[in-house]
Scaffold this motif. Sequence first.
Motif, PDB file in Angstrom:
ATOM      1  N   ILE A  63      -0.645  -7.358   0.928  1.00  0.00           N
ATOM      2  CA  ILE A  63      -2.020  -6.655   1.292  1.00  0.00           C
ATOM      3  C   ILE A  63      -3.294  -7.695   0.682  1.00  0.00           C
ATOM      4  CG2 ILE A  63      -3.983  -4.687   1.063  1.00  0.00           C
ATOM      5  CD1 ILE A  63      -1.569  -3.026   0.850  1.00  0.00           C
ATOM      6  N   GLU A  64      -3.791  -8.435   1.487  1.00  0.00           N
ATOM      7  CA  GLU A  64      -5.077  -9.067   1.017  1.00  0.00           C
ATOM      8  C   GLU A  64      -6.190  -8.490   0.340  1.00  0.00           C
ATOM      9  OE1 GLU A  64      -4.664 -12.523   0.539  1.00  0.00           O
ATOM     10  OE2 GLU A  64      -2.715 -12.383   1.434  1.00  0.00           O
ATOM     11  N   PRO A  65      -6.866  -8.750  -0.318  1.00  0.00           N
ATOM     12  CA  PRO A  65      -8.131  -8.093  -0.880  1.00  0.00           C
ATOM     13  C   PRO A  65      -9.284  -8.281   0.286  1.00  0.00           C
ATOM     14  CG  PRO A  65      -7.948  -9.903  -2.274  1.00  0.00           C
ATOM     15  CD  PRO A  65      -6.543  -9.857  -1.380  1.00  0.00           C
ATOM     16  N   PRO A  66     -10.092  -7.049   0.468  1.00  0.00           N
ATOM     17  CA  PRO A  66     -10.974  -7.223   1.277  1.00  0.00           C
ATOM     18  C   PRO A  66     -12.020  -8.305   0.986  1.00  0.00           C
ATOM     19  CG  PRO A  66     -11.234  -5.216   0.029  1.00  0.00           C
ATOM     20  CD  PRO A  66      -9.950  -5.876  -0.311  1.00  0.00           C
ATOM     21  N   THR A  67     -12.626  -8.693   2.004  1.00  0.00           N
ATOM     22  CA  THR A  67     -13.799  -9.875   1.727  1.00  0.00           C
ATOM     23  C   THR A  67     -14.883  -9.095   1.997  1.00  0.00           C
ATOM     24  OG1 THR A  67     -13.775 -10.421   4.045  1.00  0.00           O
ATOM     25  CG2 THR A  67     -12.186 -11.844   2.944  1.00  0.00           C
ATOM     26  N   TYR A  68     -15.946  -9.534   1.048  1.00  0.00           N
ATOM     27  CA  TYR A  68     -17.277  -9.120   0.951  1.00  0.00           C
ATOM     28  C   TYR A  68     -18.452 -10.065   1.315  1.00  0.00           C
ATOM     29  CZ  TYR A  68     -21.054  -6.944  -1.621  1.00  0.00           C
ATOM     30  OH  TYR A  68     -22.419  -6.326  -1.914  1.00  0.00           O
ATOM     31  N   ARG A  69     -19.261  -9.672   2.039  1.00  0.00           N
ATOM     32  CA  ARG A  69     -20.503 -10.598   2.274  1.00  0.00           C
ATOM     33  C   ARG A  69     -21.650  -9.845   2.272  1.00  0.00           C
ATOM     34  NH1 ARG A  69     -22.690 -13.069   7.265  1.00  0.00           N
ATOM     35  NH2 ARG A  69     -21.947 -11.073   8.378  1.00  0.00           N
ATOM     36  N   SER A  70     -22.637 -10.283   1.881  1.00  0.00           N
ATOM     37  CA  SER A  70     -23.891  -9.679   1.638  1.00  0.00           C
ATOM     38  C   SER A  70     -24.979 -10.798   1.962  1.00  0.00           C
ATOM     39  CB  SER A  70     -24.116  -8.945   0.199  1.00  0.00           C
ATOM     40  OG  SER A  70     -25.442  -8.553   0.099  1.00  0.00           O
ATOM     41  N   GLU A  71     -25.930 -10.399   2.774  1.00  0.00           N
ATOM     42  CA  GLU A  71     -27.011 -11.480   3.160  1.00  0.00           C
ATOM     43  C   GLU A  71     -28.401 -10.325   3.020  1.00  0.00           C
ATOM     44  OE1 GLU A  71     -27.074 -11.624   7.891  1.00  0.00           O
ATOM     45  OE2 GLU A  71     -25.474 -12.470   6.926  1.00  0.00           O
ATOM     46  N   TYR A  85     -11.239  -6.768   6.181  1.00  0.00           N
ATOM     47  CA  TYR A  85     -10.015  -6.996   5.494  1.00  0.00           C
ATOM     48  C   TYR A  85      -8.896  -7.302   6.750  1.00  0.00           C
ATOM     49  CZ  TYR A  85      -8.700  -2.062   6.587  1.00  0.00           C
ATOM     50  OH  TYR A  85      -8.610  -0.834   7.179  1.00  0.00           O
ATOM     51  N   GLU A  86      -7.823  -7.930   6.562  1.00  0.00           N
ATOM     52  CA  GLU A  86      -6.996  -8.351   7.325  1.00  0.00           C
ATOM     53  C   GLU A  86      -5.749  -7.359   7.116  1.00  0.00           C
ATOM     54  OE1 GLU A  86      -6.620 -10.993   9.622  1.00  0.00           O
ATOM     55  OE2 GLU A  86      -8.694 -11.571   9.199  1.00  0.00           O
ATOM     56  N   PHE A  87      -4.804  -6.755   8.193  1.00  0.00           N
ATOM     57  CA  PHE A  87      -3.857  -6.089   7.858  1.00  0.00           C
ATOM     58  C   PHE A  87      -2.802  -6.482   8.945  1.00  0.00           C
ATOM     59  CE2 PHE A  87      -6.577  -3.550  10.562  1.00  0.00           C
ATOM     60  CZ  PHE A  87      -5.646  -3.122  11.650  1.00  0.00           C
ATOM     61  N   THR A  88      -1.576  -6.308   8.508  1.00  0.00           N
ATOM     62  CA  THR A  88      -0.523  -6.584   9.463  1.00  0.00           C
ATOM     63  C   THR A  88       0.313  -5.331   9.656  1.00  0.00           C
ATOM     64  OG1 THR A  88       0.859  -7.261   7.790  1.00  0.00           O
ATOM     65  CG2 THR A  88      -0.333  -9.022   8.930  1.00  0.00           C
ATOM     66  N   ARG A  89       1.114  -5.185  10.513  1.00  0.00           N
ATOM     67  CA  ARG A  89       2.024  -4.029  10.925  1.00  0.00           C
ATOM     68  C   ARG A  89       3.038  -3.850  10.035  1.00  0.00           C
ATOM     69  NH1 ARG A  89       3.070  -1.689  16.258  1.00  0.00           N
ATOM     70  NH2 ARG A  89       4.881  -0.499  15.915  1.00  0.00           N
ATOM     71  N   THR A  90       3.386  -2.679   9.162  1.00  0.00           N
ATOM     72  CA  THR A  90       4.427  -2.820   8.194  1.00  0.00           C
ATOM     73  C   THR A  90       5.565  -2.429   8.723  1.00  0.00           C
ATOM     74  OG1 THR A  90       3.412  -0.482   7.400  1.00  0.00           O
ATOM     75  CG2 THR A  90       2.629  -2.517   6.270  1.00  0.00           C
ATOM     76  N   ARG A  91       5.565  -1.848   9.802  1.00  0.00           N
ATOM     77  CA  ARG A  91       6.949  -1.096  10.445  1.00  0.00           C
ATOM     78  C   ARG A  91       7.531  -2.120  11.126  1.00  0.00           C
ATOM     79  NH1 ARG A  91       5.935   4.533  13.269  1.00  0.00           N
ATOM     80  NH2 ARG A  91       4.842   5.390  11.552  1.00  0.00           N
ATOM     81  N   ASP A  92       8.735  -1.896  11.302  1.00  0.00           N
ATOM     82  CA  ASP A  92       9.585  -2.934  12.173  1.00  0.00           C
ATOM     83  C   ASP A  92       9.367  -2.310  13.770  1.00  0.00           C
ATOM     84  OD1 ASP A  92      10.812  -4.097  10.313  1.00  0.00           O
ATOM     85  OD2 ASP A  92      12.638  -2.766  10.164  1.00  0.00           O
TER      86      ASP A  92
END
Length: 96
Positions: A63-71, A85-92
């Motif tokens: 699990i990649e940490p979420p990216t945070y952007r503030s402007e 955040y990016e996520f991928t499927r964990t099941r087969d």
Amino acid sequence: MIIEFRLPEFKAIAKWLDKKLSKPLAFFIKGWLYGLETAWIDAKTSAAIEKGIAPHVPSDPVIEPPTYRSEPSEVEGLDIIQSTYEFTRTRDKNQD
């Protein structure tokens, strides 16, 4: 009240305690020994279960940490904040 042990090692120690110590002291020590035996059995059981389950437990997904952007926005003190955040499927694929 008789304290009955389940493991032969603890039975042998209890028998030795009955022969060498007075009854009240032997009873007290056997009570402590019974608690130790129960903890020993629990620890051995937990270790055996963990060892048996280990080959079947799926690996943790990465699990990649979420990216945070503030402007800054047009309103002072009220920034535009975005979290993704990016996520991928964990099941087969064949588990559906």
